[in-house]
Design an enzyme around this catalytic site. Sequence first.
Site, PDB file in Angstrom:
ATOM      1  N   HIS A  78       0.936  -1.283   0.087  1.00 48.32           N
ATOM      2  CA  HIS A  78       0.029  -0.162  -0.063  1.00 48.32           C
ATOM      3  C   HIS A  78       1.015   1.201   0.069  1.00 48.32           C
ATOM      4  O   HIS A  78       0.416   2.172   0.432  1.00 48.32           O
ATOM      5  CB  HIS A  78      -0.874   0.066   1.053  1.00 48.32           C
ATOM      6  CG  HIS A  78      -1.947  -1.099   1.196  1.00 48.32           C
ATOM      7  ND1 HIS A  78      -3.103  -1.052   0.706  1.00 48.32           N
ATOM      8  CD2 HIS A  78      -1.854  -2.343   1.786  1.00 48.32           C
ATOM      9  CE1 HIS A  78      -3.785  -2.028   0.952  1.00 48.32           C
ATOM     10  NE2 HIS A  78      -2.994  -2.969   1.567  1.00 48.32           N
ATOM     11  N   ASN A 151     -10.422  -2.642   2.328  1.00 49.67           N
ATOM     12  CA  ASN A 151     -10.078  -2.763   0.764  1.00 49.67           C
ATOM     13  C   ASN A 151     -11.407  -2.543  -0.120  1.00 49.67           C
ATOM     14  O   ASN A 151     -12.201  -2.705   0.709  1.00 49.67           O
ATOM     15  CB  ASN A 151      -9.396  -4.176   0.478  1.00 49.67           C
ATOM     16  CG  ASN A 151      -7.958  -4.348   0.919  1.00 49.67           C
ATOM     17  OD1 ASN A 151      -7.271  -3.345   1.146  1.00 49.67           O
ATOM     18  ND2 ASN A 151      -7.701  -5.584   1.002  1.00 49.67           N
ATOM     19  N   HIS A 342      -4.209   1.129  12.195  1.00 50.68           N
ATOM     20  CA  HIS A 342      -4.026   0.098  12.822  1.00 50.68           C
ATOM     21  C   HIS A 342      -5.362  -0.582  13.186  1.00 50.68           C
ATOM     22  O   HIS A 342      -6.134   0.110  13.577  1.00 50.68           O
ATOM     23  CB  HIS A 342      -3.085   0.389  13.953  1.00 50.68           C
ATOM     24  CG  HIS A 342      -2.965  -0.855  14.829  1.00 50.68           C
ATOM     25  ND1 HIS A 342      -2.840  -2.397  14.535  1.00 50.68           N
ATOM     26  CD2 HIS A 342      -3.000  -1.002  16.283  1.00 50.68           C
ATOM     27  CE1 HIS A 342      -2.904  -2.945  15.478  1.00 50.68           C
ATOM     28  NE2 HIS A 342      -2.724  -2.233  16.578  1.00 50.68           N
ATOM     29  N   TYR A 365       0.925  -3.824  12.076  1.00 55.66           N
ATOM     30  CA  TYR A 365       0.583  -2.554  11.988  1.00 55.66           C
ATOM     31  C   TYR A 365       1.297  -1.830  12.626  1.00 55.66           C
ATOM     32  O   TYR A 365       2.263  -0.682  12.555  1.00 55.66           O
ATOM     33  CB  TYR A 365      -1.139  -2.191  11.738  1.00 55.66           C
ATOM     34  CG  TYR A 365      -1.528  -2.599  10.684  1.00 55.66           C
ATOM     35  CD1 TYR A 365      -1.920  -4.076  10.361  1.00 55.66           C
ATOM     36  CD2 TYR A 365      -1.886  -1.829   9.631  1.00 55.66           C
ATOM     37  CE1 TYR A 365      -2.406  -4.733   9.299  1.00 55.66           C
ATOM     38  CE2 TYR A 365      -2.548  -2.181   8.380  1.00 55.66           C
ATOM     39  CZ  TYR A 365      -2.974  -3.673   8.319  1.00 55.66           C
ATOM     40  OH  TYR A 365      -3.246  -4.301   7.208  1.00 55.66           O
TER      41      TYR A 365
HETATM   42 FE1  HDD Z   1      -2.584  -4.638   5.556  1.00 52.33          FE
HETATM   43  C1  HDD Z   1      -1.329  -1.489   5.112  1.00 52.33           C
HETATM   44  C2  HDD Z   1      -5.683  -3.437   4.405  1.00 52.33           C
HETATM   45  C3  HDD Z   1      -4.003  -7.815   5.507  1.00 52.33           C
HETATM   46  C4  HDD Z   1       0.145  -5.904   6.769  1.00 52.33           C
HETATM   47  N1  HDD Z   1      -3.323  -2.745   4.816  1.00 52.33           N
HETATM   48  C5  HDD Z   1      -2.535  -1.700   4.673  1.00 52.33           C
HETATM   49  C6  HDD Z   1      -3.236  -0.969   4.218  1.00 52.33           C
HETATM   50  C7  HDD Z   1      -4.665  -1.155   3.975  1.00 52.33           C
HETATM   51  C8  HDD Z   1      -4.444  -2.470   4.329  1.00 52.33           C
HETATM   52  C9  HDD Z   1      -5.756  -0.326   3.391  1.00 52.33           C
HETATM   53  C10 HDD Z   1      -2.927   0.764   3.868  1.00 52.33           C
HETATM   54  C11 HDD Z   1      -3.168   1.596   5.222  1.00 52.33           C
HETATM   55  C12 HDD Z   1      -2.756   3.077   4.487  1.00 52.33           C
HETATM   56  O1  HDD Z   1      -3.261   3.660   3.981  1.00 52.33           O
HETATM   57  O2  HDD Z   1      -1.740   3.302   5.427  1.00 52.33           O
HETATM   58  N2  HDD Z   1      -4.359  -5.382   5.093  1.00 52.33           N
HETATM   59  C13 HDD Z   1      -5.561  -4.718   4.598  1.00 52.33           C
HETATM   60  C14 HDD Z   1      -6.733  -5.553   4.491  1.00 52.33           C
HETATM   61  C15 HDD Z   1      -6.333  -6.815   4.992  1.00 52.33           C
HETATM   62  C16 HDD Z   1      -5.113  -6.728   5.260  1.00 52.33           C
HETATM   63  C17 HDD Z   1      -8.242  -5.273   4.194  1.00 52.33           C
HETATM   64  C18 HDD Z   1      -6.911  -8.161   5.040  1.00 52.33           C
HETATM   65  C19 HDD Z   1      -8.128  -8.293   5.163  1.00 52.33           C
HETATM   66  N3  HDD Z   1      -2.113  -6.528   6.003  1.00 52.33           N
HETATM   67  C20 HDD Z   1      -2.753  -7.641   6.261  1.00 52.33           C
HETATM   68  C21 HDD Z   1      -2.008  -8.757   6.805  1.00 52.33           C
HETATM   69  C22 HDD Z   1      -0.717  -8.186   7.277  1.00 52.33           C
HETATM   70  C23 HDD Z   1      -0.923  -6.606   6.841  1.00 52.33           C
HETATM   71  C24 HDD Z   1      -2.584 -10.179   7.076  1.00 52.33           C
HETATM   72  C25 HDD Z   1       0.202  -8.695   7.934  1.00 52.33           C
HETATM   73  C26 HDD Z   1       0.251  -9.791   8.658  1.00 52.33           C
HETATM   74  N4  HDD Z   1      -0.766  -4.075   5.923  1.00 52.33           N
HETATM   75  C27 HDD Z   1       0.235  -4.450   6.684  1.00 52.33           C
HETATM   76  C28 HDD Z   1       1.268  -3.746   6.907  1.00 52.33           C
HETATM   77  C29 HDD Z   1       0.915  -2.237   6.385  1.00 52.33           C
HETATM   78  C30 HDD Z   1      -0.326  -2.783   5.767  1.00 52.33           C
HETATM   79  C31 HDD Z   1       2.690  -4.173   6.580  1.00 52.33           C
HETATM   80  C32 HDD Z   1       1.851  -1.517   5.389  1.00 52.33           C
HETATM   81  C33 HDD Z   1       1.913  -0.186   5.948  1.00 52.33           C
HETATM   82  C34 HDD Z   1       1.117  -0.177   7.031  1.00 52.33           C
HETATM   83  O3  HDD Z   1       0.618  -1.353   7.426  1.00 52.33           O
HETATM   84  O4  HDD Z   1       0.805   0.877   7.896  1.00 52.33           O
HETATM   85  O5  HDD Z   1       1.487  -3.598   8.298  1.00 52.33           O
END
Ligand code: HDD
Length: 703
Positions: A78, A151, A342, A365
């Site tokens: 993202h 999402n 988060h 997060y």
């Molecule tokens: Fe995630 C970012 C949505 C599963 C780990 N995720 C991130 C963002 C969105 C989502 C919208 C961007 C937020 C922003 O604009 O800053 N993610 C989802 C959805 C998931 C999902 C809807 C499943 C239903 N994500 C998911 C899993 C993991 C992560 C299973 C790790 C175990 N996601 C992250 C992250 C991010 C992230 C690596 C990247 C930057 C951040 O968090 O702040 O931690």
Amino acid sequence: MAKRKITKAAPTAKAEDLQRDTSDGMEQQLTTAQGLPIDDNQNSLKAGVRGPSLLEDHILRDKITHFDHERIPERVVHARGSGAHGYFQVYEPLAKWTKAGFLNEPARRTPVFVRFSTVAGFRGSTDLPRDVRGFAVKFYTEEGIYDLVGNNMPVFFIQDAIKFPDLVHSVKPEAHNEMPQAASAHETFWDFISLMPESMHTIMWLMSDRAIPRSLRMMEGFGVHTFRFINEEGESCFVKFHWKPLLGVHSVAWDEATKISGKDPDFHRRDLWEAIENGDFPEWELGVQIVSAKDEHKFPFDLLDPTKLIPEELVPVQRVGKMTLNRNPVNFFAETEQVAFHPGHLVPGIDLSNDPLLQGRLFSYIDTQLTRLGGPNFNELPINRPLAPVHNNQRDGHMRHTIDKRHINYEPNTLGGGCPYQASMASGGFTSFPEPMEDMKIRAKSEKFMDHFSQAKLFYNSQSKPERNHLINALRFELAKVDTASVRERMIGMLAYVDGDLAHSVAEAFGIPVPEVKLPLNHSIPADTPPEDVQPYDAEPLVKRSKALSMADTIKDNIHTRRVAILADADGAPQAKTLKAALQREGAMVKVIAPVMHPDADHTLMTTPSVVFDAIAVVGSQPWEDLPDAQDFVRDAFRHCKAIALIGGADALFKVWGMPDALKAPGVLIGSTDKVLVKDFIQAIAAHRHWAREKDPVTGKKG
Ligand code: HDD
């Protein structure tokens, strides 16, 4: 050098000024980061006019050091995003389900910040890849921050967070050559997916037009997981969250998406920004699907499985409030880049479920913010700061903003009068739902998680004919980018478990029969299962088709904020003006495009392709067919099934190109700017796209 008059910087006398965090730069003289006024911002300090620069130049070093550290690590996923401020208001109190304050007071406008994003691409990548879109909402409620980090698709690829790094590694550019950028169309992704039957439902969404939205303003949003609501009585029910855009759900054509990526990679960011600047504030209704605690196990799928949705036919979406985005960020970095979401940012009345994907996210997060934003004080950045007061004993750390005035930083204490003291439930303290738990420690999933195909089928069966064609062609495209035949074949074989015709149509593009593949023995199938016994486990779906999964019947009754281009030279300007005024009265954003700039033209043809518009009109009889940019302009609009009005002889175009049939195609109108044509044109634009014009790229047959 002439001496300039220096106005003294205003002394920062007041203690609260030390906590200032914004600077508008107006009528202020230039200073170093320490507040020292700078006398010369053009020349570094040198030993003579032709001499070397001096290490002593603290002003040069102050500036360059800061510059060298201007970037923070981009998000692992993202990374590419666009944000906007706004507010949320609930229609009626939801007290029977939840005690969350912002969901109970219709008079309350809760401020929000929303960040939309793509998943796979880097920060500077295009807005229009085929990808899932992030839809993250931060509510600044009176009870603290609530983040709904969702999402634009209601399901996810994997069932357990432990697979997330594998999924992301496979879709990101390949490790040896860092290609391709922002694309799932490469073989590591399909290698992984073809071994993960649980991803098949989300793959249907990813290959559908949902993955190439027309606008961020025209996307649905989903919380994906099942969450819990808790009311004042401590009773809990399950809830799925939805965002329903008031402009309807619309997408672009794939060929168009690839062209937009070249012509205007900021297409979605620009569209959101301009709409808000123009006062066309994007709006979504918040929807909830409620499942009572007693119905937890009544579905053929598990409510904790993030690869499943609850069909709206089984549990209707109730629209409970509205979000309006009405303010663009002032500074991209400070707001859109530094915002930290988060799923564990909760308020009393909303709680988590045991969905194993959600549970893993709760760790990820905060952990990622520590790297990205440099330490545990990211919640003090203006964009992340709650409006609710914060009192705790957390202290110090990198980049601490708060100047804690008390030296009593532990609890319990008497020296600080016992403050800050624990809030009781009655005074708004957060309490988790006391769900009974007793089981053995185990690495496994519940049996219902093994149903990998029934909802993939439901999605495919619910698509209209053009939507299915797009999905088939997306798979043909993606798999054509896979070099290793065995990966491609395994994937096509896997598609056969979803739908025979789908698999056949994809196989046709590679000139092969549908390969028979055994379901891969991965961790979602018990490891001791003999290969011959590995059968797809398909729950009997309670719904065969779900209207809500198709975009065919979305809102198509207006042209509000639709972008229309009128191709007109100076001679056609008067007619263009009349048409422009008529379309603007209906709320369209209209631009006049000309080969050579004239007083009524907004842009020239060279810079403005038709792919960034929803509809086009061509005015006048000038030999457009001789101009290469005009040819692409009209041909693209035709190929992308947009409404086209040909006025005052412009219909000659298609005849010259040997496409006389195009003149009779749906959505193509010929005439003058009289009322009838304008009315029909408006209707044709509102219909969004005239897919009946499309031909299959493999067989050349219509629809
Ligand atoms: Fe995630 C970012 C949505 C599963 C780990 N995720 C991130 C963002 C969105 C989502 C919208 C961007 C937020 C922003 O604009 O800053 N993610 C989802 C959805 C998931 C999902 C809807 C499943 C239903 N994500 C998911 C899993 C993991 C992560 C299973 C790790 C175990 N996601 C992250 C992250 C991010 C992230 C690596 C990247 C930057 C951040 O968090 O702040 O931690």
